[in-house]
Design a protein around this motif. Structure first.
Motif, PDB file in Angstrom:
ATOM      1  N   THR A 193       0.834  -1.203   0.000  1.00 56.40           N
ATOM      2  CA  THR A 193       0.000   0.000   0.000  1.00 56.40           C
ATOM      3  C   THR A 193       0.871   1.255   0.000  1.00 56.40           C
ATOM      4  OG1 THR A 193      -1.790  -1.131   1.154  1.00 56.40           O
ATOM      5  CG2 THR A 193      -1.810   1.261   1.237  1.00 56.40           C
ATOM      6  N   LEU A 214      -4.354  -8.336  -3.709  1.00 61.66           N
ATOM      7  CA  LEU A 214      -2.920  -8.554  -3.821  1.00 61.66           C
ATOM      8  C   LEU A 214      -2.723 -10.046  -4.055  1.00 61.66           C
ATOM      9  CD1 LEU A 214       0.005  -7.569  -3.550  1.00 61.66           C
ATOM     10  CD2 LEU A 214      -0.203  -7.911  -1.088  1.00 61.66           C
ATOM     11  N   ILE A 232      -5.526  -0.656  -3.255  1.00 56.42           N
ATOM     12  CA  ILE A 232      -5.424  -2.095  -3.491  1.00 56.42           C
ATOM     13  C   ILE A 232      -6.819  -2.699  -3.415  1.00 56.42           C
ATOM     14  CG2 ILE A 232      -4.638  -4.285  -2.512  1.00 56.42           C
ATOM     15  CD1 ILE A 232      -2.151  -2.906  -1.594  1.00 56.42           C
TER      16      ILE A 232
END
Length: 113
Positions: free
Chosen positions: A66, A81, A78
């Protein structure tokens, strides 16, 4: 007002249960962790001691990514991920109140294994 708060908690618990159930149905998923807003596991397929350890590591990873992303584009957030190794793939999905971590077998979907 008290009843509204209880209903909200019930919806949150139901939401967590539904997310957990849907992820369990996916092929190749080996472990699931759902973390609360403080980064603590609230539902998992792992032993709790391992889940606590991994939750801390995933939170650090998410925070570092981040911070890096904010340097590149401060408007970007985000949504997921994905970290892949030769044997596993970890998906981290932050969602306001919870973070979902799903670990699955890494597979090349384009070639037969």
């Amino acid at each position: 007002m008290q009843n509204e708060k209880k209903d909200k908690n019930k919806r949150t618990i139901a939401y967590v249960e539904e997310v957990f159930r849907q992820i369990q149905e996916k092929p190749d998923v080996t472990d699931i962790m759902i973390l609360n807003s403080k980064g603590n596991p609230i539902k998992t397929t792992m032993e709790m001691s391992a889940a606590i350890q991994y939750a801390g590591l995933y939170e650090i990873l998410r925070d570092k990514v981040t911070m890096g992303l904010q340097k590149i584009d401060p408007k970007d957030d985000i949504t997921m991920l994905r970290v892949r190794t030769t044997t596993n793939e970890t998906l981290i999905v932050p969602d306001g109140k919870i973070t979902v971590v799903a670990i699955q077998k890494a597979r090349d979907r384009y070639h037969n294994e």
